[in-house]
Design a protein around this motif. Structure first.
Motif, PDB file in Angstrom:
ATOM      1  N   ARG A 202       0.816  -1.221   0.000  1.00 47.16           N
ATOM      2  CA  ARG A 202       0.000   0.000   0.000  1.00 47.16           C
ATOM      3  C   ARG A 202       0.855   1.279   0.000  1.00 47.16           C
ATOM      4  NH1 ARG A 202      -2.240  -3.452   3.494  1.00 47.16           N
ATOM      5  NH2 ARG A 202      -1.361  -2.388   5.305  1.00 47.16           N
ATOM      6  N   GLY A 203       2.132   1.146  -0.335  1.00 45.98           N
ATOM      7  CA  GLY A 203       3.008   2.312  -0.399  1.00 45.98           C
ATOM      8  C   GLY A 203       2.972   2.955  -1.768  1.00 45.98           C
ATOM      9  N   ILE A 204       3.280   4.239  -1.826  1.00 44.27           N
ATOM     10  CA  ILE A 204       3.234   4.949  -3.108  1.00 44.27           C
ATOM     11  C   ILE A 204       4.582   4.876  -3.837  1.00 44.27           C
ATOM     12  CG2 ILE A 204       1.476   6.548  -2.272  1.00 44.27           C
ATOM     13  CD1 ILE A 204       3.722   8.677  -2.085  1.00 44.27           C
ATOM     14  N   ALA A 205       5.638   4.464  -3.172  1.00 42.50           N
ATOM     15  CA  ALA A 205       6.966   4.451  -3.781  1.00 42.50           C
ATOM     16  C   ALA A 205       7.166   3.191  -4.598  1.00 42.50           C
ATOM     17  CB  ALA A 205       8.043   4.557  -2.702  1.00 42.50           C
ATOM     18  N   GLY A 206       7.563   3.372  -5.860  1.00 41.86           N
ATOM     19  CA  GLY A 206       7.883   2.248  -6.708  1.00 41.86           C
ATOM     20  C   GLY A 206       9.306   1.759  -6.461  1.00 41.86           C
TER      21      GLY A 206
ATOM     22  N   ILE B 234      12.555   3.862  -4.636  1.00 40.58           N
ATOM     23  CA  ILE B 234      13.222   3.373  -3.416  1.00 40.58           C
ATOM     24  C   ILE B 234      14.700   3.116  -3.693  1.00 40.58           C
ATOM     25  CG2 ILE B 234      13.257   1.551  -1.684  1.00 40.58           C
ATOM     26  CD1 ILE B 234      10.277   1.160  -2.151  1.00 40.58           C
ATOM     27  N   ALA B 235      14.990   2.499  -4.837  1.00 44.29           N
ATOM     28  CA  ALA B 235      16.386   2.243  -5.192  1.00 44.29           C
ATOM     29  C   ALA B 235      17.157   3.542  -5.339  1.00 44.29           C
ATOM     30  CB  ALA B 235      16.449   1.433  -6.491  1.00 44.29           C
ATOM     31  N   HIS B 236      16.534   4.553  -5.934  1.00 46.17           N
ATOM     32  CA  HIS B 236      17.203   5.847  -6.122  1.00 46.17           C
ATOM     33  C   HIS B 236      17.504   6.502  -4.777  1.00 46.17           C
ATOM     34  CE1 HIS B 236      18.351   9.549  -8.086  1.00 46.17           C
ATOM     35  NE2 HIS B 236      17.518  10.214  -7.309  1.00 46.17           N
ATOM     36  N   VAL B 237      16.563   6.450  -3.847  1.00 42.25           N
ATOM     37  CA  VAL B 237      16.785   7.038  -2.520  1.00 42.25           C
ATOM     38  C   VAL B 237      17.917   6.311  -1.807  1.00 42.25           C
ATOM     39  CG1 VAL B 237      15.755   7.374  -0.246  1.00 42.25           C
ATOM     40  CG2 VAL B 237      14.432   7.925  -2.299  1.00 42.25           C
TER      41      VAL B 237
ATOM     42  N   GLY C 239      20.489   0.460 -10.787  1.00 41.32           N
ATOM     43  CA  GLY C 239      19.778  -0.465 -11.670  1.00 41.32           C
ATOM     44  C   GLY C 239      19.611  -1.832 -11.038  1.00 41.32           C
ATOM     45  N   TYR C 240      20.637  -2.280 -10.309  1.00 46.13           N
ATOM     46  CA  TYR C 240      20.550  -3.587  -9.641  1.00 46.13           C
ATOM     47  C   TYR C 240      19.481  -3.579  -8.556  1.00 46.13           C
ATOM     48  CZ  TYR C 240      21.744  -7.310  -6.382  1.00 46.13           C
ATOM     49  OH  TYR C 240      21.673  -8.382  -5.530  1.00 46.13           O
ATOM     50  N   LEU C 241      19.496  -2.568  -7.690  1.00 44.57           N
ATOM     51  CA  LEU C 241      18.491  -2.515  -6.618  1.00 44.57           C
ATOM     52  C   LEU C 241      17.089  -2.334  -7.184  1.00 44.57           C
ATOM     53  CD1 LEU C 241      20.154  -0.417  -3.761  1.00 44.57           C
ATOM     54  CD2 LEU C 241      19.699  -2.860  -3.820  1.00 44.57           C
ATOM     55  N   ARG C 242      16.972  -1.581  -8.271  1.00 44.18           N
ATOM     56  CA  ARG C 242      15.648  -1.411  -8.884  1.00 44.18           C
ATOM     57  C   ARG C 242      15.109  -2.764  -9.330  1.00 44.18           C
ATOM     58  NH1 ARG C 242      17.019   0.841 -13.359  1.00 44.18           N
ATOM     59  NH2 ARG C 242      17.302   2.912 -12.460  1.00 44.18           N
TER      60      ARG C 242
END
Length: 527
Positions: free
Chosen positions: A176-180, A184-187, A486-489
């Motif tokens: 139910r989070g808004i972050a894709g 999240i990977a970028h942060v 890219g890996y974490l994404r």
């Protein structure tokens, strides 16, 4: 009445010699103190403002290791003829997308080409034809941007049986989070790889008109870390499954709850990287956090480890060595460092003892340079043939200096550091798997040191554990040549639905191989 004058005993030669001897001892002690303070000041200034390079100047010959080297003439820099200099490839990377912008000269409408473009000569009205073109490239930056993905799930009802059908909602990294996964990977990468604190990221995003509070991002990092925990555990198992591990630690400031001040926590890193010994095994770095530097922490991290531990002289490793399960391999970079400081304190005097020691160590590193990437058996034979005699000579030379220098001097400490650990320092000669130094672990901690300069402190011990987990994945991705973001994404987009008993498939080297295989299959289907 005559006044009596006090009489002083006439000093004897022996008493005068004792006074001179006492004063000479005092002067020698004061000189030692001055040298020590000068060295401490030099280290402090270099750590604050100086370069971190410890490379010898070009004029110091690494092969000349005589006990009394002759002064070397300054070597004039070799000037390269610009006409004969190797050409530098200044072309822009081929993988970048190209956008062609065609700039045509002014033409008239008297004629048109097959594409319908005007090609009339503005000078005489004749027809223009293309005889060539000049192409130049310009590198441009397209700012990153946010986008909103709308997940639309139509409801379908059967006109006959009235059954209703609808696709299941796609999983999200945070329920139910808004972050894709990309956000999240970028942060995470911005904080732990690019060392941008969350409050700065919040300001950057606000310039794009997206208000994200740093507490919200902190929650994303926390939930993302919980998702990644099984993957980090798998990474730790892989790291400690190697026959040799590099280990080191670094201090990190951590907020002490309720006290309004910080304490010093530690980040430990364990690196598996056997590429210098010709191994094809993937490199990995596994980080762990502890609230202090007690030896019980690394002993707990390595309680099941069996193999070679390449590390510094930290006392917490001793119980591991005493267990008989772990073999000690010392670090020549640490043994070299006090000699480098002494070399600087002498003004880089080429005839100093420190310069002689550095030349001897440089000769050992020259051997390593020649055999880097060779298999262990080749490295072992080359080291025994070439480095073995150099090590024997150096040991005899250091032993001869012990009785010639003051036991309280920095010089004696530099000599003692090597002699006390001589067996561990020379173990690499007879084992081609071992490296000469522990630089693999020190390199893995550089990112932590850079981040420490941007963060005032970690918020809690839990924050330190989160940092260790994300550093593990980010640094391992970098070691394997992957883009960490890219890996974490990719991982965050898959891990919520991925079977935990197949978590190894998401390790950097496995996910890259999986993606390559999928790409080859897709290309085969298209063909």
């Amino acid at each position: 009445m005559p006044v009596s004058t006090p009489t002083h005993p006439t000093p004897t030669i022996d008493s005068l010699l004792r006074v001179i001897e006492a004063r000479d001892s005092e002067v020698a002690l004061l000189k030692l103190m001055v040298d020590k303070f000068k060295l401490q000041l030099l280290r402090r200034v270099r750590s604050e403002f100086g370069t971190s390079s410890e490379q010898l100047d070009a004029q110091i010959n690494p092969i000349d290791i005589g006990t009394t080297p002759a002064p070397l003439a300054a070597v004039a820099p070799v000037k390269t003829n610009a006409a004969n200099a190797p050409e530098i490839d200044r072309s822009l990377p081929a993988h970048l997308p190209r956008e062609a912008q065609i700039h045509r000269p002014d033409t008239t409408a008297a004629h048109h080409d097959t594409a319908g473009q005007r090609c009339g000569c503005s000078a005489c009205g004749g027809r223009l034809r293309q005889i060539g073109q000049d192409v130049s490239e310009q590198l441009e930056y397209v700012p990153s941007h946010f986008k909103v993905i709308r997940h639309v799930r139509p409801k379908l009802a059967c006109v006959s049986c009235q059954s209703i059908f609808q696709a299941a909602a796609p999983s999200r990294p945070i329920a139910r989070g808004i972050a894709g996964p990309g956000l999240i990977a970028h942060v995470m990468v911005s904080k732990y790889c690019d060392h941008i604190p969350l409050y700065r990221q919040s300001g950057i995003y606000a310039r794009d008109g997206v208000e994200i509070d740093r507490s919200t991002m902190a929650g994303w990092v926390d939930r993302g870390d919980q998702l990644l925990d099984p993957l980090v555990a798998a990474l730790g198992r892989y790291t400690l499954a190697g026959s040799k591990v590099h280990a080191d630690d670094t201090p990190v400031p951590v907020l002490s709850p309720g006290l309004g001040k910080t304490k010093t926590g530690r980040l430990w890193v364990y690196v598996r990287d056997d590429r210098p010994a010709g191994s094809k095994d993937a490199p990995a770095a596994w980080y762990q956090y502890s609230p202090d530097r007690k030896g019980e922490h690394p002993q707990a991290h390595l309680k099941n480890y069996r193999g070679i531990l390449q590390a510094d002289a930290y006392g917490g490793w001793i119980k591991l060595y005493d267990s008989g399960k772990v073999t000690e391999a010392a670090c020549w970079a640490h043994a070299r460092r006090p000699w480098w400081d002494l070399y600087l304190s002498t003004g880089k005097a080429e005839d100093s003892i420190a310069a002689q020691a550095l030349r001897r160590i440089a000769a050992l590193y020259a051997v390593e340079k020649d055999i880097r990437g060779q298999p262990p058996d080749v490295r072992q034979s080359q080291r025994q043939a070439r480095a073995g005699p150099l090590l024997d000579e150096m040991h005899a030379w250091l032993s001869s200096l012990v009785g010639r220098v003051s036991a309280k001097s920095e010089l004696a400490q530099a000599i003692g550091y090597s002699l006390v650990r001589w067996q561990a320092l020379t173990r690499y000669r007879d084992d081609g798997r071992i490296e000469m130094d522990n630089n693999a672990a020190e390199r893995a901690l550089r990112g932590v040191a850079l981040g420490r300069g941007n963060f005032l402190f970690m918020g809690s011990d839990a924050g330190g554990e989160r940092a260790a987990a994300i550093y593990s994945l980010v640094e391992t991705a970098k070691l394997n040549g992957l883009d960490p973001e890219g890996y974490l994404r990719e991982v965050l987009g898959r891990i919520a639905d991925h079977p935990v008993n197949r978590i190894d498939e998401l390790l950097p080297w496995n996910i890259e191989r999986h993606d390559n295989e999928q790409g080859q299959t897709a290309r085969a289907l298209v063909a």
